[in-house]
Design a protein around this motif. Structure first.
Motif, PDB file in Angstrom:
ATOM      1  N   ALA A 291      89.598  24.166 -10.983  1.00  0.00           N
ATOM      2  CA  ALA A 291      90.465  23.271 -10.350  1.00  0.00           C
ATOM      3  C   ALA A 291      91.835  23.917 -10.079  1.00  0.00           C
ATOM      4  CB  ALA A 291      90.737  22.201 -11.933  1.00  0.00           C
ATOM      5  N   ALA A 292      92.082  25.088 -10.663  1.00  0.00           N
ATOM      6  CA  ALA A 292      93.095  25.804 -10.308  1.00  0.00           C
ATOM      7  C   ALA A 292      92.955  26.955  -9.266  1.00  0.00           C
ATOM      8  CB  ALA A 292      94.108  26.368 -11.506  1.00  0.00           C
ATOM      9  N   ALA A 293      91.599  26.982  -8.564  1.00  0.00           N
ATOM     10  CA  ALA A 293      91.273  27.825  -8.125  1.00  0.00           C
ATOM     11  C   ALA A 293      91.660  28.015  -6.436  1.00  0.00           C
ATOM     12  CB  ALA A 293      89.773  28.165  -8.052  1.00  0.00           C
ATOM     13  N   SER A 294      91.682  29.331  -6.010  1.00  0.00           N
ATOM     14  CA  SER A 294      91.504  29.588  -4.477  1.00  0.00           C
ATOM     15  C   SER A 294      90.130  30.409  -4.363  1.00  0.00           C
ATOM     16  CB  SER A 294      92.895  30.234  -3.989  1.00  0.00           C
ATOM     17  OG  SER A 294      93.800  29.487  -3.964  1.00  0.00           O
ATOM     18  N   HIS A 295      89.153  29.636  -4.376  1.00  0.00           N
ATOM     19  CA  HIS A 295      87.802  30.303  -4.743  1.00  0.00           C
ATOM     20  C   HIS A 295      87.193  30.787  -3.326  1.00  0.00           C
ATOM     21  CE1 HIS A 295      85.271  27.139  -2.786  1.00  0.00           C
ATOM     22  NE2 HIS A 295      85.990  26.214  -3.584  1.00  0.00           N
ATOM     23  N   SER A 296      86.414  31.708  -3.515  1.00  0.00           N
ATOM     24  CA  SER A 296      85.749  32.581  -2.308  1.00  0.00           C
ATOM     25  C   SER A 296      84.594  31.769  -1.793  1.00  0.00           C
ATOM     26  CB  SER A 296      85.330  33.825  -3.023  1.00  0.00           C
ATOM     27  OG  SER A 296      86.326  34.718  -3.393  1.00  0.00           O
ATOM     28  N   GLY A 297      83.878  30.665  -2.187  1.00  0.00           N
ATOM     29  CA  GLY A 297      82.975  29.846  -1.789  1.00  0.00           C
ATOM     30  C   GLY A 297      81.702  30.485  -2.089  1.00  0.00           C
ATOM     31  N   GLU A 298      81.723  31.312  -3.114  1.00  0.00           N
ATOM     32  CA  GLU A 298      80.399  31.729  -3.853  1.00  0.00           C
ATOM     33  C   GLU A 298      79.500  30.437  -4.208  1.00  0.00           C
ATOM     34  OE1 GLU A 298      81.284  34.555  -6.902  1.00  0.00           O
ATOM     35  OE2 GLU A 298      82.934  35.357  -5.609  1.00  0.00           O
ATOM     36  N   GLU A 299      78.278  30.552  -4.626  1.00  0.00           N
ATOM     37  CA  GLU A 299      77.356  29.467  -4.803  1.00  0.00           C
ATOM     38  C   GLU A 299      77.999  28.867  -6.252  1.00  0.00           C
ATOM     39  OE1 GLU A 299      75.578  27.878  -3.267  1.00  0.00           O
ATOM     40  OE2 GLU A 299      75.523  29.092  -1.616  1.00  0.00           O
ATOM     41  N   ARG A 300      78.384  29.801  -7.080  1.00  0.00           N
ATOM     42  CA  ARG A 300      78.928  29.204  -8.417  1.00  0.00           C
ATOM     43  C   ARG A 300      80.114  28.180  -8.241  1.00  0.00           C
ATOM     44  NH1 ARG A 300      81.516  34.593 -11.386  1.00  0.00           N
ATOM     45  NH2 ARG A 300      82.265  35.534  -9.574  1.00  0.00           N
ATOM     46  N   HIS A 301      81.141  28.518  -7.408  1.00  0.00           N
ATOM     47  CA  HIS A 301      82.142  27.539  -6.884  1.00  0.00           C
ATOM     48  C   HIS A 301      81.818  26.287  -6.383  1.00  0.00           C
ATOM     49  CE1 HIS A 301      84.114  32.009  -6.425  1.00  0.00           C
ATOM     50  NE2 HIS A 301      84.361  31.577  -7.631  1.00  0.00           N
ATOM     51  N   LEU A 302      80.920  26.586  -5.393  1.00  0.00           N
ATOM     52  CA  LEU A 302      80.378  25.195  -4.878  1.00  0.00           C
ATOM     53  C   LEU A 302      79.681  24.377  -5.972  1.00  0.00           C
ATOM     54  CD1 LEU A 302      80.820  26.946  -2.503  1.00  0.00           C
ATOM     55  CD2 LEU A 302      78.985  26.099  -1.204  1.00  0.00           C
ATOM     56  N   ALA A 303      78.697  25.007  -6.871  1.00  0.00           N
ATOM     57  CA  ALA A 303      78.107  24.446  -7.991  1.00  0.00           C
ATOM     58  C   ALA A 303      79.099  23.654  -8.952  1.00  0.00           C
ATOM     59  CB  ALA A 303      77.131  25.175  -8.544  1.00  0.00           C
ATOM     60  N   GLY A 304      80.349  24.367  -9.138  1.00  0.00           N
ATOM     61  CA  GLY A 304      81.282  23.729 -10.182  1.00  0.00           C
ATOM     62  C   GLY A 304      81.953  22.588  -9.417  1.00  0.00           C
ATOM     63  N   ALA A 305      82.282  22.736  -8.033  1.00  0.00           N
ATOM     64  CA  ALA A 305      83.030  21.612  -7.374  1.00  0.00           C
ATOM     65  C   ALA A 305      82.036  20.388  -7.307  1.00  0.00           C
ATOM     66  CB  ALA A 305      83.482  21.873  -6.052  1.00  0.00           C
ATOM     67  N   ARG A 306      80.803  20.599  -7.208  1.00  0.00           N
ATOM     68  CA  ARG A 306      79.800  19.534  -7.144  1.00  0.00           C
ATOM     69  C   ARG A 306      79.806  18.881  -8.534  1.00  0.00           C
ATOM     70  NH1 ARG A 306      76.278  23.266  -4.540  1.00  0.00           N
ATOM     71  NH2 ARG A 306      76.266  22.988  -2.335  1.00  0.00           N
ATOM     72  N   ARG A 307      79.907  19.570  -9.640  1.00  0.00           N
ATOM     73  CA  ARG A 307      79.788  19.225 -10.905  1.00  0.00           C
ATOM     74  C   ARG A 307      80.834  18.356 -11.291  1.00  0.00           C
ATOM     75  NH1 ARG A 307      77.449  16.637 -14.660  1.00  0.00           N
ATOM     76  NH2 ARG A 307      77.914  17.128 -16.875  1.00  0.00           N
ATOM     77  N   ILE A 308      82.125  18.700 -10.803  1.00  0.00           N
ATOM     78  CA  ILE A 308      83.360  17.767 -11.280  1.00  0.00           C
ATOM     79  C   ILE A 308      83.197  16.692 -10.292  1.00  0.00           C
ATOM     80  CG2 ILE A 308      85.795  17.742 -10.548  1.00  0.00           C
ATOM     81  CD1 ILE A 308      85.938  20.791 -11.001  1.00  0.00           C
ATOM     82  N   LEU A 309      82.545  16.510  -9.189  1.00  0.00           N
ATOM     83  CA  LEU A 309      82.536  15.334  -8.407  1.00  0.00           C
ATOM     84  C   LEU A 309      81.293  14.606  -9.156  1.00  0.00           C
ATOM     85  CD1 LEU A 309      82.355  16.769  -4.730  1.00  0.00           C
ATOM     86  CD2 LEU A 309      84.206  15.402  -5.762  1.00  0.00           C
ATOM     87  N   GLU A 310      80.382  15.162  -9.641  1.00  0.00           N
ATOM     88  CA  GLU A 310      79.490  14.320 -10.327  1.00  0.00           C
ATOM     89  C   GLU A 310      79.966  13.728 -11.684  1.00  0.00           C
ATOM     90  OE1 GLU A 310      76.303  17.195 -11.547  1.00  0.00           O
ATOM     91  OE2 GLU A 310      75.643  17.216  -9.391  1.00  0.00           O
ATOM     92  N   LEU A 311      80.795  14.302 -12.286  1.00  0.00           N
ATOM     93  CA  LEU A 311      81.498  13.839 -13.604  1.00  0.00           C
ATOM     94  C   LEU A 311      82.703  12.775 -13.113  1.00  0.00           C
ATOM     95  CD1 LEU A 311      82.743  17.031 -15.300  1.00  0.00           C
ATOM     96  CD2 LEU A 311      80.853  15.294 -16.207  1.00  0.00           C
ATOM     97  N   ALA A 312      83.046  12.786 -11.951  1.00  0.00           N
ATOM     98  CA  ALA A 312      83.920  11.893 -11.460  1.00  0.00           C
ATOM     99  C   ALA A 312      83.128  10.611 -11.117  1.00  0.00           C
ATOM    100  CB  ALA A 312      84.873  12.273 -10.525  1.00  0.00           C
ATOM    101  N   GLY A 313      81.792  10.845 -10.706  1.00  0.00           N
ATOM    102  CA  GLY A 313      80.986   9.738  -9.970  1.00  0.00           C
ATOM    103  C   GLY A 313      81.288   9.356  -8.737  1.00  0.00           C
TER     104      GLY A 313
END
Length: 327
Positions: A76-98
């Motif tokens: 949530a505080a990242a300027s991430h590199s776009g690795e798969e773990r970053h994309l998966a994490g962002a998807r997970r946050i969206l899932e938690l938000a519904g």
């Protein structure tokens, strides 16, 4: 405060023993009690911290009820590199938000890391909002809106309740009024403060009591440094090299870093050059009392001639003697 910054020379390009070029900028080093130990250039002029402000934005969201911790809070505080773990994490946050990816309003982009981007292109993939380096922050913003029953539409508008809440915490942690508001590269509001204020905010985050929103953000970023950046990124390497250090970079040559006892540094390179940001930040950390032995890999980018090293980017003398004296 809103004026042309009076930057000073902060780094030289030394080639073959001569100064080939000079980077201008400003540097501030704070002691644990908040007093200024060292300053160079203009530490009070308003400037845009860019992504170096993300830890403050994350604190604001946690204060507003964001329940993330660990890897997801670091993202949530990242300027991430776009690795798969970053994309998966962002998807997970969206899932938690519904909510779906369609709710994101950051600009579509390719992954930030060149190697990841090259692979992405070879696979025939185009720009996406999820791949853009601020997608973790935007996903967390949407989650914070859901938790507070704030509208998802217009969540990037400076008048939106989310952005008003973030602005309030920016002023709280920096200890100063926001001078100007504009739009960051990702589309989110960008608040201008001084370099001094940015360092003060970082110090308050790292020195906060355990369990507070500030401490939760600092712990998450330090423990999951590569989720806040990416593999091979200098800011992650810096956090791993210096025990307890919280560090965040920002576009246009911005760096902030702070230790658990409240010592903090902030750097702005006026021309935005990363090759000056890193060694100047390392020199500032040495001024703050960090052992130079921990900072050797951050001492300056080599300049090549015919494939051989013929010089380096080095901090100016007013920064360098502290590094030498502590060696």
């Amino acid at each position: 405060m809103v004026r042309e910054p009076l930057h000073a020379p902060v780094a030289h390009l030394i080639r073959g023993g001569l100064i080939e070029g000079t980077h201008y900028g400003s540097v501030v080093v704070l002691d644990g009690d908040g007093t200024v130990r060292f300053q160079l250039g203009d530490i009070e002029a308003a400037f845009y911290p860019r992504s170096a402000l993300k830890p403050v934005q994350a604190v604001a969201m946690v204060r507003a009820g964001l329940p993330l911790d660990g890897e997801l809070l670091s993202l949530a505080a990242a300027s991430h590199s776009g690795e798969e773990r970053h994309l998966a994490g962002a998807r997970r946050i969206l899932e938690l938000a519904g909510v779906s990816e369609d709710a994101l309003r950051n600009v579509p982009d390719m992954p930030f890391d060149p190697a990841v981007r090259d692979t992405w292109i070879r696979e025939g993939r185009g720009p996406s909002r999820l791949a853009q380096n601020c997608s973790g922050k935007h996903a967390a913003m949407l989650y914070t809106c859901v938790l507070n029953d704030w509208p998802l539409e217009g969540y990037l508008d400076p008048t939106h309740p989310l952005q008003q809440a973030i602005a309030e915490i920016v002023e709280d942690l920096t200890g100063q009024r926001i001078a100007r508001v504009t739009v960051d590269g990702c589309g989110a509001p960008l608040f201008s403060v001084s370099l001094h204020g940015l360092a003060r905010a970082a110090a308050r985050i790292t020195a906060a009591a355990p369990g507070t929103p500030e401490a939760r953000v600092a712990d998450a970023m330090r423990e999951h440094a590569e989720m806040a950046s990416g593999a091979g990124r200098d800011v992650a390497a810096l956090m791993k090299a210096v025990p307890g250090l919280l560090a965040k970079d920002g576009f246009e040559g911005v760096q902030v870093a702070a230790l658990p006892d409240g010592r903090a540094v902030a750097v702005k390179i006026s021309d935005g050059a990363n090759r000056a940001r890193v060694p100047v930040a390392a020199a500032a950390l040495a001024w703050a009392g960090v052992s130079p032995d921990l900072l050797t890999e951050f001492q300056g980018e080599a300049l090549l001639g015919g494939g051989l090293e013929v010089g380096r980017v080095r901090p100016v003398r007013s920064l360098e003697p502290v590094v030498s004296a502590c060696a």
